[in-house]
Design an enzyme around this catalytic site. Structure first.
Site, PDB file in Angstrom:
ATOM      1  N   GLU A  16      29.921  40.838  44.593  1.00  0.00           N
ATOM      2  CA  GLU A  16      29.735  41.762  45.726  1.00  0.00           C
ATOM      3  C   GLU A  16      29.778  43.222  45.281  1.00  0.00           C
ATOM      4  O   GLU A  16      30.349  44.077  45.938  1.00  0.00           O
ATOM      5  CB  GLU A  16      30.763  41.485  46.843  1.00  0.00           C
ATOM      6  CG  GLU A  16      30.495  40.155  47.532  1.00  0.00           C
ATOM      7  CD  GLU A  16      30.913  40.133  48.986  1.00  0.00           C
ATOM      8  OE1 GLU A  16      30.737  41.136  49.695  1.00  0.00           O
ATOM      9  OE2 GLU A  16      31.408  39.088  49.422  1.00  0.00           O
TER      10      GLU A  16
ATOM     11  N   GLU B  44      31.100  49.071  38.209  1.00  0.00           N
ATOM     12  CA  GLU B  44      30.215  50.194  37.897  1.00  0.00           C
ATOM     13  C   GLU B  44      29.420  50.633  39.123  1.00  0.00           C
ATOM     14  O   GLU B  44      29.223  51.833  39.358  1.00  0.00           O
ATOM     15  CB  GLU B  44      29.263  49.803  36.754  1.00  0.00           C
ATOM     16  CG  GLU B  44      29.927  49.641  35.399  1.00  0.00           C
ATOM     17  CD  GLU B  44      30.757  48.364  35.272  1.00  0.00           C
ATOM     18  OE1 GLU B  44      31.593  48.296  34.358  1.00  0.00           O
ATOM     19  OE2 GLU B  44      30.568  47.426  36.082  1.00  0.00           O
TER      20      GLU B  44
ATOM     21  N   HIS C  32      54.693  35.175  31.360  1.00  0.00           N
ATOM     22  CA  HIS C  32      54.923  33.735  31.238  1.00  0.00           C
ATOM     23  C   HIS C  32      54.857  33.257  29.787  1.00  0.00           C
ATOM     24  O   HIS C  32      55.191  32.088  29.509  1.00  0.00           O
ATOM     25  CB  HIS C  32      53.908  32.954  32.073  1.00  0.00           C
ATOM     26  CG  HIS C  32      54.225  32.881  33.534  1.00  0.00           C
ATOM     27  ND1 HIS C  32      54.221  33.981  34.364  1.00  0.00           N
ATOM     28  CD2 HIS C  32      54.563  31.827  34.322  1.00  0.00           C
ATOM     29  CE1 HIS C  32      54.521  33.617  35.599  1.00  0.00           C
ATOM     30  NE2 HIS C  32      54.756  32.316  35.595  1.00  0.00           N
TER      31      HIS C  32
ATOM     32  N   PRO D  81      17.937  35.651  39.440  1.00  0.00           N
ATOM     33  CA  PRO D  81      18.171  35.689  37.994  1.00  0.00           C
ATOM     34  C   PRO D  81      17.919  37.054  37.366  1.00  0.00           C
ATOM     35  O   PRO D  81      18.581  37.428  36.401  1.00  0.00           O
ATOM     36  CB  PRO D  81      17.193  34.632  37.465  1.00  0.00           C
ATOM     37  CG  PRO D  81      17.064  33.655  38.587  1.00  0.00           C
ATOM     38  CD  PRO D  81      17.112  34.491  39.837  1.00  0.00           C
TER      39      PRO D  81
ATOM     40  N   THR E 254      27.168  31.290  46.871  1.00  0.00           N
ATOM     41  CA  THR E 254      28.399  30.622  47.302  1.00  0.00           C
ATOM     42  C   THR E 254      28.172  29.816  48.580  1.00  0.00           C
ATOM     43  O   THR E 254      27.438  30.245  49.468  1.00  0.00           O
ATOM     44  CB  THR E 254      29.501  31.672  47.554  1.00  0.00           C
ATOM     45  OG1 THR E 254      29.678  32.451  46.371  1.00  0.00           O
ATOM     46  CG2 THR E 254      30.817  31.004  47.912  1.00  0.00           C
TER      47      THR E 254
ATOM     48  N   ALA F 118      17.591  39.962  39.441  1.00  0.00           N
ATOM     49  CA  ALA F 118      17.855  40.978  40.475  1.00  0.00           C
ATOM     50  C   ALA F 118      19.277  40.801  40.977  1.00  0.00           C
ATOM     51  O   ALA F 118      19.508  40.179  42.006  1.00  0.00           O
ATOM     52  CB  ALA F 118      16.856  40.863  41.620  1.00  0.00           C
ATOM     53  N   GLY F 119      20.240  41.331  40.200  1.00  0.00           N
ATOM     54  CA  GLY F 119      21.635  41.261  40.590  1.00  0.00           C
ATOM     55  C   GLY F 119      22.043  42.560  41.259  1.00  0.00           C
ATOM     56  O   GLY F 119      21.856  42.756  42.454  1.00  0.00           O
TER      57      GLY F 119
END
Length: 386
Positions: free
Chosen positions: A370, A374, A345, A129, A159, A131-132
C-alpha cells in the site's frame, strides 16, 4: 494499558477484539502460519462479531461505525497475528470500500450486504507485474463491446483473491486508446468482476516470507466479459478513485503496523521477566530494559500518528500528508521493533515457535505494501512544496 482517550463505545470495541484475538486468534496463529492455511474459522468469528461491516452504514448490513473503529480492530488483531489483521483490512478497505465510495446504488445493494456480513470477500486488483508503485502504468485493458467490458491483462500480489469465499475483484484497466509518455495511460477505469468468471484465472498462491495465513495470488484475465454496468464509478476516474481509497487504506495499514509493534513489546516484556541469565531476569539489565523502552516509545509515536490521520479523515480535513506520515512512521516502528524483539529473545527469537519470529517475518511487507516507504517520503515532500 495507558489511557487511550477513547469513547466508551470505542473502548468496548477495542476490548472485545483484544479478547477475541487472545482467545481465538492466538491459539491457532502458529498452526496456520506453519501450514500456510487460510484461517476460515477465525474469519467466521470476525464475521459473527460484525468486524467486516464496521465502517459501513447499517442500511447495507454494516455496523454504522467508521474508519477509526476499523483501525482499532485491526490494531488489536495485529498484536497477535498480522495475517488475520490484513485479511480484515483488505476485505474492508480494498474489497468493500470502493463499492461503497464509488458504486451505484444497485452495486451497493448487490455486493455490500454479503461483504459486510463476512459471508464474502472482495479483492482489489491494482498492482501488475510491471506496474507497482507506478500504478499509472497499468497495462490491463478493458474494451466495451456490445454492452460488455472485455478485460485482458494480469494482476500481481492481490490479497483475498483466491479464498473459497472470494466473490469479486475490482480491477483497474485502461479503457481508452490513448497512452501517454512512458506507457502511462490517460484513461484508467475500475471494473467489478464477479468471482468466478470465465477467463479469470486465480494463479497458484505465492510463497511469501511472511503473512503466511493471508491469501495472496496473481490473477490472469483473458477475454473476461462483464456487463457494461459493472463499471465502478465514472469512466476515466479509476486512477483518481484508487488514490482516494489508498489514502484511507494507509491509515488502516498504519494501525496494523502499530499492532505488530505493540505485540513485539508485549512479547519482549513477558520474555524478559521470565528469562534469567547470570542469576537474575534479563529485564534487570539496562541493555534489555532500555531497548524495550525504545520499542514502546516508537509504538506510542506511531499510534499517535495514525490516530491523528484518522481524526482528520473523519472530520473532513485534508489528511493525505498525515496518512503518509503515519504509514512511514508506523511501518518503520514495526520493522525496528520486530528486529529488537528478536534480539531480546536471542536464539529463541529465531525459532518459529515464538511469536516474535512471525512478527519479524511479517513486518517487512509493511514498508512495501500500500505504498512503499519511498513513496510515502515522496508524498510528504510534495505536500511540503518540494
Amino acid at each position: 494499558m495507558p489511557d487511550t482517550g477513547l469513547s466508551d463505545e470505542q473502548e468496548a470495541l477495542r476490548r472485545a477484539v483484544a479478547e477475541f484475538a487472545r482467545d481465538v486468534v492466538a491459539p491457532v496463529a502458529a498452526r496456520h502460519d506453519e501450514e500456510r492455511s487460510f484461517p476460515y474459522e477465525v474469519v467466521a468469528g470476525m464475521a459473527a462479531m460484525g468486524l467486516f461491516g464496521l465502517p459501513f452504514p447499517q442500511e447495507y448490513g454494516g455496523m454504522g461505525g467508521d474508519l477509526f473503529s476499523l483501525c482499532l480492530a485491526i490494531e488489536e488483531l495485529a498484536r497477535v497475528d498480522s495475517s488475520v489483521a490484513i485479511t480484515l483490512e483488505a476485505g474492508c478497505s480494498l474489497g468493500a470500500m470502493p463499492i461503497y465510495r464509488f458504486g451505484s446504488e444497485e452495486q451497493r445493494q448487490r455486493w455490500l450486504p454479503m461483504l459486510c456480513a463476512g459471508e464474502a470477500l472482495g479483492a482489489f486488483g491494482l498492482t501488475e507485474p510491471e506496474a507497482g508503485s507506478d500504478a499509472g502504468g497499468t497495462r490491463t485493458t478493458a474494451v466495451l463491446v456490445n454492452g460488455e467490458w472485455v478485460v485482458n491483462g494480469s494482476k500481481a500480489f492481490i490479497t483475498n483473491s483466491g479464498t473459497d469465499i472470494t466473490r469479486l475483484v475490482t480491477v483497474t484497466a485502461r479503457t481508452g486508446g490513448s497512452v501517454g509518455v512512458g506507457g502511462r495511460d490517460r484513461e484508467i477505469s475500475t471494473i467489478v468482476i464477479p468471482v468466478p468468471s470465465p477467463g479469470l484465472t486465480v494463479e497458484p498462491a505465492y510463497s511469501k516470507v511472511g503473512w503466511h495465513a493471508s491469501d495472496t495470488h496473481p490473477l490472469s484475465l483473458s477475454d473476461v466479459r462483464v456487463p457494461a454496468e459493472n463499471l465502478l464509478g465514472e469512466r476515466s476516474r479509476g486512477y483518481a478513485n484508487f488514490l482516494a481509497i489508498l489514502a484511507e487504506g494507509r491509515i488502516a495499514i498504519s494501525a496494523l503496523a502499530v499492532g505488530l509493534a505493540q505485540g513485539c513489546v508485549d512479547e519482549s516484556i513477558t520474555y524478559a521477566k521470565a528469562r534469567s541469565a547470570f542469576g537474575r531476569p534479563i529485564a534487570a539489565n539496562q541493555a534489555i530494559s532500555f531497548k524495550i523502552a525504545e520499542m514502546e516509545a516508537r509504538t506510542h509515536v506511531a499510534r499517535t500518528a495514525y490516530y491523528d490521520a484518522a481524526a482528520r479523515a473523519l472530520t473532513g480535513r485534508p489528511f493525505a500528508k498525515e496518512a503518509a506520515i503515519a504509514k512511514l512512521v508506523s511501518s518503520t516502528a514495526a520493522v525496528d521493533n520486530a528486529r529488537d524483539a528478536t534480539q531480546i529473545h536471542g536464539g529463541y527469537g529465531f525459532m518459529n515457535e515464538y511469536p516474535v519470529a512471525r512478527h519479524w517475518r511479517d513486518s517487512k511487507i509493511l514498508e512495501i505494501g500500500e505504498g512503499t516507504s519511498e513513496i510515502q517520503k515522496m508524498l510528504i515532500a510534495r505536500h511540503l512544496g518540494l
